[in-house]
Design a protein around this motif. Structure first.
Motif, PDB file in Angstrom:
ATOM      1  N   LEU A 290       0.850  -1.187   0.000  1.00 23.37           N
ATOM      2  CA  LEU A 290       0.000   0.000   0.000  1.00 23.37           C
ATOM      3  C   LEU A 290       0.883   1.232   0.000  1.00 23.37           C
ATOM      4  O   LEU A 290       2.080   1.150   0.306  1.00 23.37           O
ATOM      5  CB  LEU A 290      -0.949   0.015   1.194  1.00 23.37           C
ATOM      6  N   THR A 291       0.309   2.362  -0.358  1.00 23.82           N
ATOM      7  CA  THR A 291       1.051   3.618  -0.341  1.00 23.82           C
ATOM      8  C   THR A 291       0.877   4.291   1.008  1.00 23.82           C
ATOM      9  O   THR A 291      -0.036   3.956   1.781  1.00 23.82           O
ATOM     10  CB  THR A 291       0.548   4.559  -1.438  1.00 23.82           C
ATOM     11  N   ILE A 292       1.727   5.262   1.285  1.00 25.89           N
ATOM     12  CA  ILE A 292       1.588   5.967   2.553  1.00 25.89           C
ATOM     13  C   ILE A 292       0.298   6.780   2.573  1.00 25.89           C
ATOM     14  O   ILE A 292      -0.306   6.983   3.632  1.00 25.89           O
ATOM     15  CB  ILE A 292       2.817   6.851   2.833  1.00 25.89           C
ATOM     16  N   GLU A 293      -0.159   7.212   1.399  1.00 33.40           N
ATOM     17  CA  GLU A 293      -1.441   7.924   1.346  1.00 33.40           C
ATOM     18  C   GLU A 293      -2.581   6.994   1.749  1.00 33.40           C
ATOM     19  O   GLU A 293      -3.509   7.398   2.469  1.00 33.40           O
ATOM     20  CB  GLU A 293      -1.679   8.483  -0.058  1.00 33.40           C
ATOM     21  N   GLN A 294      -2.528   5.747   1.286  1.00 34.06           N
ATOM     22  CA  GLN A 294      -3.549   4.778   1.689  1.00 34.06           C
ATOM     23  C   GLN A 294      -3.483   4.509   3.188  1.00 34.06           C
ATOM     24  O   GLN A 294      -4.517   4.352   3.849  1.00 34.06           O
ATOM     25  CB  GLN A 294      -3.370   3.473   0.917  1.00 34.06           C
ATOM     26  N   ALA A 295      -2.268   4.454   3.721  1.00 36.18           N
ATOM     27  CA  ALA A 295      -2.113   4.232   5.159  1.00 36.18           C
ATOM     28  C   ALA A 295      -2.714   5.392   5.950  1.00 36.18           C
ATOM     29  O   ALA A 295      -3.431   5.186   6.941  1.00 36.18           O
ATOM     30  CB  ALA A 295      -0.638   4.057   5.500  1.00 36.18           C
ATOM     31  N   ARG A 296      -2.432   6.610   5.519  1.00 32.64           N
ATOM     32  CA  ARG A 296      -2.994   7.783   6.209  1.00 32.64           C
ATOM     33  C   ARG A 296      -4.518   7.767   6.150  1.00 32.64           C
ATOM     34  O   ARG A 296      -5.198   8.040   7.149  1.00 32.64           O
ATOM     35  CB  ARG A 296      -2.466   9.065   5.565  1.00 32.64           C
ATOM     36  N   ASP A 297      -5.056   7.456   4.984  1.00 34.23           N
ATOM     37  CA  ASP A 297      -6.508   7.445   4.823  1.00 34.23           C
ATOM     38  C   ASP A 297      -7.146   6.376   5.709  1.00 34.23           C
ATOM     39  O   ASP A 297      -8.191   6.602   6.330  1.00 34.23           O
ATOM     40  CB  ASP A 297      -6.858   7.202   3.355  1.00 34.23           C
ATOM     41  N   PHE A 298      -6.519   5.202   5.768  1.00 34.34           N
ATOM     42  CA  PHE A 298      -7.037   4.105   6.588  1.00 34.34           C
ATOM     43  C   PHE A 298      -7.034   4.500   8.061  1.00 34.34           C
ATOM     44  O   PHE A 298      -8.012   4.258   8.791  1.00 34.34           O
ATOM     45  CB  PHE A 298      -6.169   2.864   6.365  1.00 34.34           C
ATOM     46  N   ALA A 299      -5.944   5.109   8.514  1.00 31.70           N
ATOM     47  CA  ALA A 299      -5.786   5.410   9.938  1.00 31.70           C
ATOM     48  C   ALA A 299      -6.677   6.559  10.400  1.00 31.70           C
ATOM     49  O   ALA A 299      -7.070   6.617  11.575  1.00 31.70           O
ATOM     50  CB  ALA A 299      -4.329   5.741  10.236  1.00 31.70           C
ATOM     51  N   THR A 300      -7.007   7.462   9.485  1.00 31.26           N
ATOM     52  CA  THR A 300      -7.801   8.632   9.864  1.00 31.26           C
ATOM     53  C   THR A 300      -9.211   8.215  10.278  1.00 31.26           C
ATOM     54  O   THR A 300      -9.935   7.572   9.516  1.00 31.26           O
ATOM     55  CB  THR A 300      -7.884   9.625   8.692  1.00 31.26           C
ATOM     56  N   GLY A 301      -9.583   8.552  11.500  1.00 30.62           N
ATOM     57  CA  GLY A 301     -10.920   8.253  11.999  1.00 30.62           C
ATOM     58  C   GLY A 301     -11.144   6.815  12.412  1.00 30.62           C
ATOM     59  O   GLY A 301     -12.272   6.443  12.767  1.00 30.62           O
ATOM     60  N   LEU A 302     -10.090   5.983  12.381  1.00 29.43           N
ATOM     61  CA  LEU A 302     -10.268   4.569  12.738  1.00 29.43           C
ATOM     62  C   LEU A 302     -10.543   4.391  14.227  1.00 29.43           C
ATOM     63  O   LEU A 302     -11.395   3.584  14.619  1.00 29.43           O
ATOM     64  CB  LEU A 302      -9.021   3.772  12.339  1.00 29.43           C
ATOM     65  N   LEU A 303      -9.830   5.141  15.067  1.00 27.96           N
ATOM     66  CA  LEU A 303      -9.944   4.984  16.514  1.00 27.96           C
ATOM     67  C   LEU A 303     -10.781   6.109  17.110  1.00 27.96           C
ATOM     68  O   LEU A 303     -10.834   7.215  16.562  1.00 27.96           O
ATOM     69  CB  LEU A 303      -8.549   4.993  17.154  1.00 27.96           C
TER      70      LEU A 303
END
Length: 443
Positions: free
Chosen positions: A226-239
């Motif tokens: 995955l790209t770092i952009e995908q990682a940021r998008d996934f992590a945003t609002g997860l917790l």
């Protein structure tokens, strides 16, 4: 012989005879050994003021590992007694099993566990399923209904595991070692009775899980395709939002117990004797730890180690003899374990003690040092080849205030050791006077 069978057997041989022998000019060069894959860079990024993202790219396979880690662990005061283990590890077990079913439909892996100082939830998935993985994790963290049937299965499993431990000589031996080493209230001590689920109420468990998730100092980590952009998008609002007022107090380790020279444990239904000749090993932060690991490896870490040669190859006293260590941030038991016939106990015990005494007095050789360093160098390479391996190491280090590149069997400091360095550590840390012999014998 059947003519068809004869022809079948002869044809390959005739073909080999007829094949021309390659000339030196046409002989293909042997294939080069594949290069060891270089470790991927670990990138840290801010998700919010209390949450850090971790990104480890690896695009060799379309797989992604996701790791949520909170700074709350099994040694934190009151966590286990209030149901922390169940609150965290059973959060994807809802009564209708819909959460696990959704994971199974897309071949996602789910796992959760508590460690010292941290709790972990892991999800593995195909890269193409990242959107569904984020939705699933969000629903897991929002789940308020725990499966009572799973609690019953866990309780029965704990009960049966305990019954098995009481009959297993190695388990009985290990429990004796821990009981001799630590007080009853030391967090390193094993439970003296079968683990009982302290809480089964869904609302109470969900509230405790929420409190764990809201503890500042959280990580959401990714490794794989995955790209770092995908990682940021996934992590945003997860917790859920972190609550800075939430704190936990880790139970302190207590002074080590004074141990006898020898301790015997009788056990029914066995005709063998099980030995553990142990001391308290150094913590991973001890300056002597790299040299100690080298020494422990030479003593009992491979098939032709000192103890294996003495007990198996030369004497035939046992099938297995080895050295072990319980790596941790605090001092924990480390020793030599083996087993033998009950009528051969005295001879085996003497050989174990004599081997350690010689090891302590004479140390190791230059060849043994070189072979040990080579072993740990190869082991380190084998354990840092997959994204999941790198992620596991990185999250351990972040959770234990270690440098990002640190790992427990790091060969770099070992390669700097001289023979005198290692032998000095052996003289200090492998004194037979510091060892205790625990023996499980037939009742």
């Amino acid at each position: 012989m059947n003519p068809l069978l004869l022809a079948t057997l002869l044809l390959p041989a005739l073909a080999e005879d007829a094949a021309p022998t390659p000339t030196p000019e046409t002989t293909p060069e042997p294939a080069a050994a594949p290069d060891i894959v270089a470790e991927a860079e670990v990138v840290l990024f801010e998700i919010d003021a209390h949450t850090t993202g971790v990104y480890i790219p690896d695009h060799r396979a379309p797989l992604v590992d996701v790791w949520v880690q909170v700074p709350v662990g099994q040694w934190d005061e009151g966590l286990m007694d209030s149901g922390g283990l169940e609150a965290w590890t059973n959060q994807f077990d809802d009564p209708a099993a819909t959460l696990r079913s959704r994971a199974d439909e897309r071949a996602m892996q789910l796992a959760a566990g508590l460690r010292t100082g941290r709790s972990i939830l892991y999800l593995g998935c195909l890269a193409e399923d990242l959107p569904e993985a984020k939705t699933l994790l969000g629903d897991i963290f929002a789940n308020r209904a725990y499966d009572e049937a799973q609690f019953k299965r866990d309780a029965k499993s704990n009960e049966k595991s305990w019954e098995l431990e009481q009959k297993d000589p190695a388990s009985v031996r290990d429990r004796a070692v821990m009981a001799l080493s630590f007080s009853e209230t030391d967090p390193r001590q094993l439970e003296p009775t079968p683990y009982a689920l302290p809480v089964r109420d869904s609302d109470t468990l969900a509230q405790l899980r929420d409190r764990m998730l809201q503890t500042p100092g959280r990580y959401v980590a990714f490794a794989g395709d995955l790209t770092i952009e995908q990682a940021r998008d996934f992590a945003t609002g997860l917790l859920p939002p972190a609550d800075p007022s939430i704190t936990w107090t880790e139970m302190p380790v207590e002074p080590l117990r004074e141990r006898p020279d020898r301790h015997v444990v009788p056990l029914a239904n066995t005709n063998q004797a099980y030995l553990d000749y142990f001391q308290m090993g150094p913590s991973t932060s001890d300056q002597h730890y790299p040299a100690w690991l080298v020494a422990q490896h030479v003593l009992g870490g491979h098939f032709f180690s000192r103890i294996s040669v003495a007990l198996r190859h030369d004497g035939g006293d046992t099938y297995s003899a080895s050295a072990y260590s319980n790596v941790d941030n605090t001092s924990t038991p480390a020793g030599i374990v083996t087993f033998t016939r009950a009528d051969n106990l005295d001879a085996t015990e003497k050989k174990v003690k004599d081997t350690l005494a010689t090891f302590h007095a004479e140390g190791i050789t230059a060849q043994e040092l070189d072979e040990a360093v080579r072993y740990f160098r190869g082991k380190a390479l084998m354990r840092t080849q997959t994204p999941e391996q790198l992620l596991t190491r990185t999250m351990y280090n972040l959770g234990n205030d270690k440098p990002l590149a640190w790992h427990v069997n790091d060969p770099a400091p070992m390669a700097q050791l001289t023979l005198e360095d290692v032998n000095a550590v052996i003289r200090e840390h492998f004194d037979p006077a510091d060892f205790t012999m625990v023996v499980v014998v037939p009742e």
